[in-house]
Write a protein that holds these residues in place. Structure first.
Motif, mmCIF file in Angstrom:
data_model
loop_
_atom_site.group_PDB
_atom_site.id
_atom_site.type_symbol
_atom_site.label_atom_id
_atom_site.label_comp_id
_atom_site.label_asym_id
_atom_site.label_seq_id
_atom_site.Cartn_x
_atom_site.Cartn_y
_atom_site.Cartn_z
ATOM 1 N N HIS B 377 -6.651 23.895 28.373
ATOM 2 C CA HIS B 377 -8.073 24.193 28.579
ATOM 3 C C HIS B 377 -8.392 24.292 30.066
ATOM 4 C CE1 HIS B 377 -9.128 23.467 24.317
ATOM 5 N NE2 HIS B 377 -10.238 24.137 24.629
ATOM 6 N N ASP B 378 -7.824 23.355 30.839
ATOM 7 C CA ASP B 378 -8.087 23.370 32.289
ATOM 8 C C ASP B 378 -7.582 24.669 32.916
ATOM 9 O OD1 ASP B 378 -9.194 20.846 32.164
ATOM 10 O OD2 ASP B 378 -7.270 19.856 32.483
ATOM 11 N N VAL B 381 -9.874 27.409 32.168
ATOM 12 C CA VAL B 381 -11.058 27.320 33.023
ATOM 13 C C VAL B 381 -10.760 27.890 34.406
ATOM 14 C CG1 VAL B 381 -12.565 25.693 34.224
ATOM 15 C CG2 VAL B 381 -12.120 25.421 31.787
ATOM 16 N N LEU B 382 -9.558 27.627 34.894
ATOM 17 C CA LEU B 382 -9.185 28.193 36.198
ATOM 18 C C LEU B 382 -9.255 29.713 36.144
ATOM 19 C CD1 LEU B 382 -6.149 25.983 37.357
ATOM 20 C CD2 LEU B 382 -8.550 25.816 38.019
#
Lengths: 218, 477
Positions: B377-378, B381-382
């Protein structure tokens, strides 16, 4: 709030399917300084709508113009660049980078958007949101409310022209929801950006300039 | 805020996992590097010390033992040979040069070698301070001996019987340091070199002392007069300095005791492995110096031989082994044989080290992959923040390579530090020069291989990051 510039976002004749038709939007525009609520029940395609605006999904047909550039005609790399430069996103699950401090999360957003690294501006944003003293804290050291302010600050750290907030108030009580919307409005006004709030939270209806109902778009 | 800093921050955020991965890779790297460094330097040391020595002629026994004792001074010699063999083989047409060595004593673990001045030339040794010996019981010491024993020109010391530090001390006969060799990074650095005659006289003196002690017990006080008499005789026969007293003692000893006893003593000194009849031969002086074996009926331990032609390497050993009571051993052959034997063990160690490295690579892969799953998920997001697919690939790749490079650096530091410590420990009198401040050529390949392994390991999760479907990932619960 009255619009004062040409549309930041224009959507025309947009259609998107998964297994069956999901979204069909004839016309949608948002201008600088404007705050639009995109409301609809769960499953109506709000998240898909947001992904189409951000260029993370390609529509089956139609146009999505960001500051006049039709991103449906661009390659992935160009869309990445447009997204980074012009769009800020506030996620429902905040997704701050856990290994970095709050200020570094803002500077990373500037870096990935290829915007100038402006630490003073980032610190100013944190001050504006009342969390300047938490600049060097890691996300896990913040309360939920503080983390949301940090996520909002990150979304505008690279000075986007369009800010998209995904369910920014859904998990908040009335007071905090009011605060969150107030912060988003103030930030977009100060930066002259357009704001789209994508939500099923009916409380937003009275806090935006106008509402675009997804269930009635087709 | 660069992606490099982000990668570093990500690794720091999970310190235990990162540390374990680095340690695993470091242990694998260090294992291989230690093997490379040790084998390369051991091979270099063995080759350097044997350079210029084509054959070793000595008593029958293990040829490897003969080479280890005569060339590397790392083993006891298999026995002694008659001193008359010096001239015999020096005059052989296949022999270009033959240098006699008499071994048996030591000082603080450093071997005392009775030989001729040409011995040092085998190791490109030159006297740095002082000069070679002019008289018996004068010695030139190697650079390491000088460094660690604090002996310098003009100092005296007493050798001990045998090669251990706790042997019987020759307190009655002391050596005088008359010179020091310049460092050669060879076994010469750890040797004390003196004349052959010194060794003979030392042991004659030693035996004499033992007999003198017996005589003292039997004669109850007549010894002093006998000694004085013998000393007068000696002064008439020789024009030597104070060391001649020892020579005198040997003469007196030879007069007083039968030759078998003397022989027995000398053999015992050469580890009691072989008995030799005294060779009362009729040689006079050999090519180098004049250890007067006719007078002493003495022995040497071995001969270091340089052949007159490459062809002699085929014929001379056969001739010696077949026709005499001696044996000829080729240092090159014996060391190759030794390294082959040792090499089998090294190959197993190498295989084990490779297993360690592969385990470490798999561990890094597993860590990155697990991290990727947790951060999917991170990473999505990036992408939303503007990162390209290539930047996500780069981010994961950097993380993998940072772990790999840290593991390599830590491993090399462990290996070189360990080898340096080992070298300092071994270098103290063992004649083996091993240092951590060197780079084995195989280490380039090792580092290259490890970087390649790390790259492949990092590339798989990096590719997964590259291929992340952002919209699907963000939509997922």
């Amino acid at each position: 709030m009255a619009t004062n510039e040409s549309p930041v976002l224009q959507i025309a004749n947009l259609e998107f399917h998964y297994d069956q038709p999901l979204l069909s939007i004839n016309n949608f525009e948002v201008s600088s300084g404007e705050c639009v609520g995109v409301l609809g029940p769960s499953g109506c395609g709000k998240t898909t709508f947001m992904h189409l605006i951000a260029g993370l999904l390609k529509p089956d047909q139609g146009q999505v113009l960001i500051n006049g550039t039709d991103i449906t005609q661009l390659g992935e790399g160009q869309i990445d660049r447009i997204r980074g430069q012009h769009i800020g996103i506030v996620f429902q699950r905040l997704h701050l980078v856990p290994a970095m401090g709050v200020i570094d999360n803002l500077l990373l957003a500037q870096r990935l958007a290829r915007a100038p690294i402006d630490r003073e501006y980032a610190l100013g944003l944190l001050a504006q949101l009342g969390i300047a003293d938490l600049a060097n804290q890691k996300p896990h050291q913040l309360s939920q409310g503080q983390a949301q302010r940090a996520a909002i600050a990150r979304s505008v750290a690279h000075r986007p022209t369009l800010l998209v907030a995904d369910e920014p108030t859904s998990a908040l009580d009335d007071d905090n929801a009011e605060d969150a919307m107030k912060m988003l409005r103030e930030l977009t006004v100060n930066t002259n950006a357009a704001l789209i709030v994508v939500t099923h939270d009916e409380r937003v209806r009275n806090r935006v300039d106008r509402v675009f109902s997804l269930e009635g778009a087709a | 805020m660069s992606l490099f800093r982000l990668a570093l921050a990500n690794l720091r955020a999970s310190p235990l996992s990162s540390a374990v991965n680095i340690l695993l890779l470091a242990l694998g790297t260090a294992s291989i590097a230690i093997l490379l460094l040790a084998s390369a330097q051991l091979s270099n040391t063995l080759t350097k010390n044997a350079a210029g020595i084509d054959l070793v002629i000595g008593a029958k026994g293990s040829p490897l033992q003969l080479v280890l004792s005569g060339v590397y001074h790392a083993d006891v010699p298999p026995g002694n040979i008659p001193a008359s063999e010096v001239e015999r083989w020096q005059e052989h047409p296949s022999v270009g040069n033959a240098i006699p060595l008499s071994l048996g004593d030591s000082f603080r673990g450093y071997r005392i070698v009775g030989t001729v001045t040409e011995f040092a030339a085998l190791y490109d040794g030159e006297v740095q301070e002082g000069s070679y010996w002019d008289h018996p019981f004068e010695a030139v010491i190697g650079s390491r001996v000088a460094q660690t024993s604090a002996l310098s020109v003009g100092d005296t010391f007493a050798g001990v019987h045998g090669l251990a530090e706790n042997g019987d001390t020759h307190d009655d006969s002391t050596y005088t340091v008359v010179g020091t060799f310049a460092p050669t990074d060879s076994v010469l650095d750890s040797l004390i070199v003196t004349s052959t005659e010194s060794v003979w006289l030392m042991h004659a003196s030693h035996v004499h002392d033992e007999h003198e002690h017996d005589a003292h017990e039997e004669a109850h006080g007549n010894e002093a007069g006998e000694e004085e008499h013998a000393h007068d005789e000696h002064e008439e026969e020789h024009d030597h300095d104070a060391h001649d007293h020892n020579e005198h003692e040997q003469d007196a000893h030879e007069e007083e005791h039968d030759h078998d006893e003397h022989e027995h003593d000398h053999d015992a000194h050469a580890h009691e492995e072989q008995e030799h009849a005294p060779d009362a031969n009729d040689h006079d002086e050999h090519k180098h110096e004049a250890p007067n074996h006719e007078e002493h009926g003495d022995e040497i331990t071995l001969l270091l031989v340089q052949l007159s032609s490459p062809l002699a390497a085929l014929t001379l050993p056969r001739e010696i082994n077949a026709e005499t009571g001696l044996q000829a051993a080729s240092p090159a052959f014996e060391i190759t044989r030794l390294l082959q034997i040792v090499g089998i063990g090294l190959n197993w160690l190498n295989a084990f080290a490779v297993v360690l490295v592969v385990s470490a690579a798999l561990s890094i892969f597993a860590a990155l992959y697990a991290s990727l799953s947790a951060r999917r998920h991170d990473l999505a997001v990036l992408r939303c923040l503007g990162a390209t697919r290539g930047e996500l690939f780069y981010l994961l790749f950097i993380e993998g390579m940072l772990l790999t490079i840290a593991g390599i650096i830590f491993g090399l530091l462990l290996a070189h530090g360990g080898i340096e410590l080992l070298g300092q420990w071994l270098g103290d009198g063992q004649g083996i020069v091993i240092s951590g401040w060197t780079w084995a050529s195989g280490e380039f390949a090792l580092v290259g291989g490890l970087l390649l392994t790390g790259s492949v390991t990092a590339m798989i999760p990096a590719w997964q990051a590259y291929s992340t479907d952002v919209a699907r990932t963000l939509s997922a619960p």
